[in-house]
Write a protein that holds these residues in place. Structure first.
Motif, PDB file in Angstrom:
ATOM      1  N   ARG A 182       0.820  -1.210   0.000  1.00 34.05           N
ATOM      2  CA  ARG A 182       0.000   0.000   0.000  1.00 34.05           C
ATOM      3  C   ARG A 182       0.854   1.261   0.000  1.00 34.05           C
ATOM      4  O   ARG A 182       0.562   2.232  -0.701  1.00 34.05           O
ATOM      5  N   LEU A 183       1.912   1.254   0.787  1.00 37.43           N
ATOM      6  CA  LEU A 183       2.746   2.448   0.911  1.00 37.43           C
ATOM      7  C   LEU A 183       3.513   2.743  -0.371  1.00 37.43           C
ATOM      8  O   LEU A 183       3.750   3.902  -0.710  1.00 37.43           O
ATOM      9  N   THR A 184       3.916   1.684  -1.081  1.00 43.32           N
ATOM     10  CA  THR A 184       4.699   1.882  -2.300  1.00 43.32           C
ATOM     11  C   THR A 184       3.844   1.952  -3.552  1.00 43.32           C
ATOM     12  O   THR A 184       4.355   2.211  -4.640  1.00 43.32           O
ATOM     13  N   GLY A 185       2.527   1.691  -3.380  1.00 44.19           N
ATOM     14  CA  GLY A 185       1.639   1.749  -4.539  1.00 44.19           C
ATOM     15  C   GLY A 185       1.629   0.483  -5.367  1.00 44.19           C
ATOM     16  O   GLY A 185       1.050   0.449  -6.452  1.00 44.19           O
ATOM     17  N   HIS A 186       2.297  -0.581  -4.867  1.00 47.21           N
ATOM     18  CA  HIS A 186       2.283  -1.866  -5.572  1.00 47.21           C
ATOM     19  C   HIS A 186       1.417  -2.843  -4.803  1.00 47.21           C
ATOM     20  O   HIS A 186       1.874  -3.873  -4.337  1.00 47.21           O
ATOM     21  N   ALA A 187       0.153  -2.496  -4.676  1.00 49.08           N
ATOM     22  CA  ALA A 187      -0.746  -3.293  -3.835  1.00 49.08           C
ATOM     23  C   ALA A 187      -1.732  -4.126  -4.642  1.00 49.08           C
ATOM     24  O   ALA A 187      -2.715  -4.597  -4.107  1.00 49.08           O
ATOM     25  N   ASN A 188      -1.458  -4.327  -5.944  1.00 50.09           N
ATOM     26  CA  ASN A 188      -2.404  -5.098  -6.750  1.00 50.09           C
ATOM     27  C   ASN A 188      -2.621  -6.501  -6.220  1.00 50.09           C
ATOM     28  O   ASN A 188      -3.705  -7.050  -6.294  1.00 50.09           O
ATOM     29  N   HIS A 189      -1.534  -7.069  -5.671  1.00 53.09           N
ATOM     30  CA  HIS A 189      -1.644  -8.443  -5.191  1.00 53.09           C
ATOM     31  C   HIS A 189      -2.478  -8.553  -3.935  1.00 53.09           C
ATOM     32  O   HIS A 189      -2.825  -9.646  -3.523  1.00 53.09           O
ATOM     33  N   GLU A 190      -2.824  -7.432  -3.307  1.00 49.44           N
ATOM     34  CA  GLU A 190      -3.638  -7.519  -2.098  1.00 49.44           C
ATOM     35  C   GLU A 190      -5.105  -7.189  -2.383  1.00 49.44           C
ATOM     36  O   GLU A 190      -5.892  -6.982  -1.490  1.00 49.44           O
ATOM     37  N   LEU A 191      -5.444  -7.127  -3.673  1.00 48.55           N
ATOM     38  CA  LEU A 191      -6.830  -6.867  -4.034  1.00 48.55           C
ATOM     39  C   LEU A 191      -7.375  -8.088  -4.757  1.00 48.55           C
ATOM     40  O   LEU A 191      -7.499  -8.105  -5.984  1.00 48.55           O
ATOM     41  N   PRO A 192      -7.679  -9.159  -4.040  1.00 47.21           N
ATOM     42  CA  PRO A 192      -8.099 -10.401  -4.679  1.00 47.21           C
ATOM     43  C   PRO A 192      -9.342 -10.256  -5.528  1.00 47.21           C
ATOM     44  O   PRO A 192      -9.493 -10.915  -6.541  1.00 47.21           O
ATOM     45  N   ALA A 193     -10.267  -9.378  -5.105  1.00 45.68           N
ATOM     46  CA  ALA A 193     -11.505  -9.221  -5.866  1.00 45.68           C
ATOM     47  C   ALA A 193     -11.229  -8.693  -7.270  1.00 45.68           C
ATOM     48  O   ALA A 193     -11.771  -9.183  -8.257  1.00 45.68           O
ATOM     49  N   ALA A 194     -10.374  -7.665  -7.352  1.00 45.55           N
ATOM     50  CA  ALA A 194     -10.042  -7.112  -8.660  1.00 45.55           C
ATOM     51  C   ALA A 194      -9.352  -8.156  -9.526  1.00 45.55           C
ATOM     52  O   ALA A 194      -9.608  -8.280 -10.720  1.00 45.55           O
ATOM     53  N   ALA A 195      -8.464  -8.936  -8.906  1.00 45.84           N
ATOM     54  CA  ALA A 195      -7.771  -9.979  -9.653  1.00 45.84           C
ATOM     55  C   ALA A 195      -8.754 -11.021 -10.170  1.00 45.84           C
ATOM     56  O   ALA A 195      -8.643 -11.497 -11.300  1.00 45.84           O
ATOM     57  N   MET A 196      -9.752 -11.369  -9.368  1.00 46.67           N
ATOM     58  CA  MET A 196     -10.739 -12.360  -9.793  1.00 46.67           C
ATOM     59  C   MET A 196     -11.595 -11.822 -10.920  1.00 46.67           C
ATOM     60  O   MET A 196     -11.974 -12.546 -11.830  1.00 46.67           O
ATOM     61  N   ALA A 197     -11.927 -10.535 -10.837  1.00 50.17           N
ATOM     62  CA  ALA A 197     -12.760  -9.942 -11.881  1.00 50.17           C
ATOM     63  C   ALA A 197     -12.050  -9.990 -13.228  1.00 50.17           C
ATOM     64  O   ALA A 197     -12.674 -10.180 -14.271  1.00 50.17           O
ATOM     65  N   GLU A 198     -10.710  -9.821 -13.195  1.00 51.83           N
ATOM     66  CA  GLU A 198      -9.948  -9.795 -14.434  1.00 51.83           C
ATOM     67  C   GLU A 198      -9.494 -11.186 -14.857  1.00 51.83           C
ATOM     68  O   GLU A 198      -9.430 -11.496 -16.033  1.00 51.83           O
ATOM     69  N   GLY A 199      -9.160 -12.029 -13.862  1.00 54.64           N
ATOM     70  CA  GLY A 199      -8.542 -13.306 -14.180  1.00 54.64           C
ATOM     71  C   GLY A 199      -9.469 -14.496 -14.210  1.00 54.64           C
ATOM     72  O   GLY A 199      -9.040 -15.595 -14.531  1.00 54.64           O
ATOM     73  N   GLY A 200     -10.723 -14.314 -13.856  1.00 58.23           N
ATOM     74  CA  GLY A 200     -11.682 -15.388 -13.934  1.00 58.23           C
ATOM     75  C   GLY A 200     -11.416 -16.515 -12.958  1.00 58.23           C
ATOM     76  O   GLY A 200     -10.973 -16.301 -11.834  1.00 58.23           O
TER      77      GLY A 200
END
Length: 319
Positions: free
Chosen positions: A116-134
């Motif tokens: 979160r602090l460095t702005g590389h928090a994509n891996h901590e948003l499982p919902a967004a990943a599921m929406a994109e990755g099926g």
């Protein structure tokens, strides 16, 4: 003949009373063990909703169900057999194993914070990943949730085991089975309620009652904020639980310094705060545990980041 029959009936009645007393004892012990683990239960409840935050409504309950089943499997087929065997034959190994799991928990929490602090928090948003990755992303997220649950469930079961360590093997087994089922039902029942409250709000907004509409609107507007808050609480809970396990574990294996410092701080806060002393002492211990968890977790994050698989993970997160 009749005296023999009456003697037999007396023996049967005595056995029935003994069995009833044993059931009562097991129930009472299970209740004590479950209550003792209540703090970690709260953490488990706070951590889990982040895995379903923001996903399609029709996938929320199926995912919660899958994680709940995975949690029960963790308890029944991994943690319980290992804990019982170790407590029976190598009780001294329980603490180091638990500390290893706690270190992983600290790593998970610290990684999310630094993300979160460095702005590389994509891996901590499982919902967004599921929406994109099926389906593949959903499988990965569920596995991650079950993996995190393994550590929290291990802490719950070991706390319960310590509470009933004096019981014989079979009563101990029954008590821990009761704890495993009760904890799983409570945690994931509450999680299911939390994640579906916005749907309840939508339903209430369609009612004719003005009061029901206001309540529904409050739920719809408020639940995303509640879930976001729970996500943050879940991260802090990872650090707190992991740090506390490490704090107590180091004390049990012979390094008393950190534990003694925190204990002295608690004892200093308790009388100075009057009636609020116990609560503030608990908060002091919790804050210290969270700091320990963050420090240890950050060290592990730093170490992992320079390893080959750490570089690969960072590259995957960037994409």
């Amino acid at each position: 003949m009749s005296s023999g029959l009456f003697a037999l009936l007396d023996d049967v009645a005595a056995l029935a009373k003994l069995a009833a007393a044993s059931v009562d004892d097991v129930g009472a012990a299970a209740g004590r063990a479950t209550a003792k683990a209540a703090g970690v239960v709260i953490d488990d409840t706070a951590v889990t909703p982040q895995y379903v935050q923001g996903i399609a409504a029709e996938r929320e309950l199926p995912i919660v169900k899958r994680i709940a089943i995975g949690s029960l499997r963790n308890k029944l087929f991994i943690i319980l057999p290992v804990a019982l065997l170790l407590s029976q034959f190598a009780p001294q190994a329980l603490t180091p194993i638990l500390m290893l799991g706690a270190t992983y928990l600290c790593f998970e929490g610290a990684e999310k914070i630094w993300g979160r602090l460095t702005g590389h928090a994509n891996h901590e948003l499982p919902a967004a990943a599921m929406a994109e990755g099926g389906k593949e992303a959903e499988e990965k997220t569920v596995r991650g949730a079950i993996r995190t649950d393994l550590i929290l469930s291990a802490e719950i079961m070991v706390i319960a085991l310590n509470e009933v360590a004096s019981e014989a093997f079979w009563p101990r087994l029954i008590i821990l089975l009761v704890v495993a089922f009760v904890i799983t039902i409570v945690v994931y029942g509450v999680v299911a309620l939390i994640v579906k409250m916005d749907d309840v709000g939508l339903s209430l907004r369609e009612r004719s009652s003005a009061f029901a509409q206001r309540v529904g609107h409050a739920l719809v507007v408020g639940m995303p904020k509640v879930l976001a808050t729970l996500s943050t609480v879940g991260i802090v809970a990872m650090l707190w639980v992991g740090g506390h396990i490490l704090l107590v574990g180091t004390h049990e294996v012979g390094w008393h310094g950190p534990y003694d410092i925190v204990h002295h701080l608690e004892e200093a806060v308790r009388p100075a705060a009057g009636a609020a002393g116990p609560a503030l002492a608990w908060l002091a211990n919790t804050a210290c545990s969270a700091v320990i968890g963050l420090v240890v977790g950050s060290l592990v994050v730093a170490i992992v980041s320079v390893l080959p698989f750490g570089h690969k993970k960072a590259a995957d997160d960037a994409h």
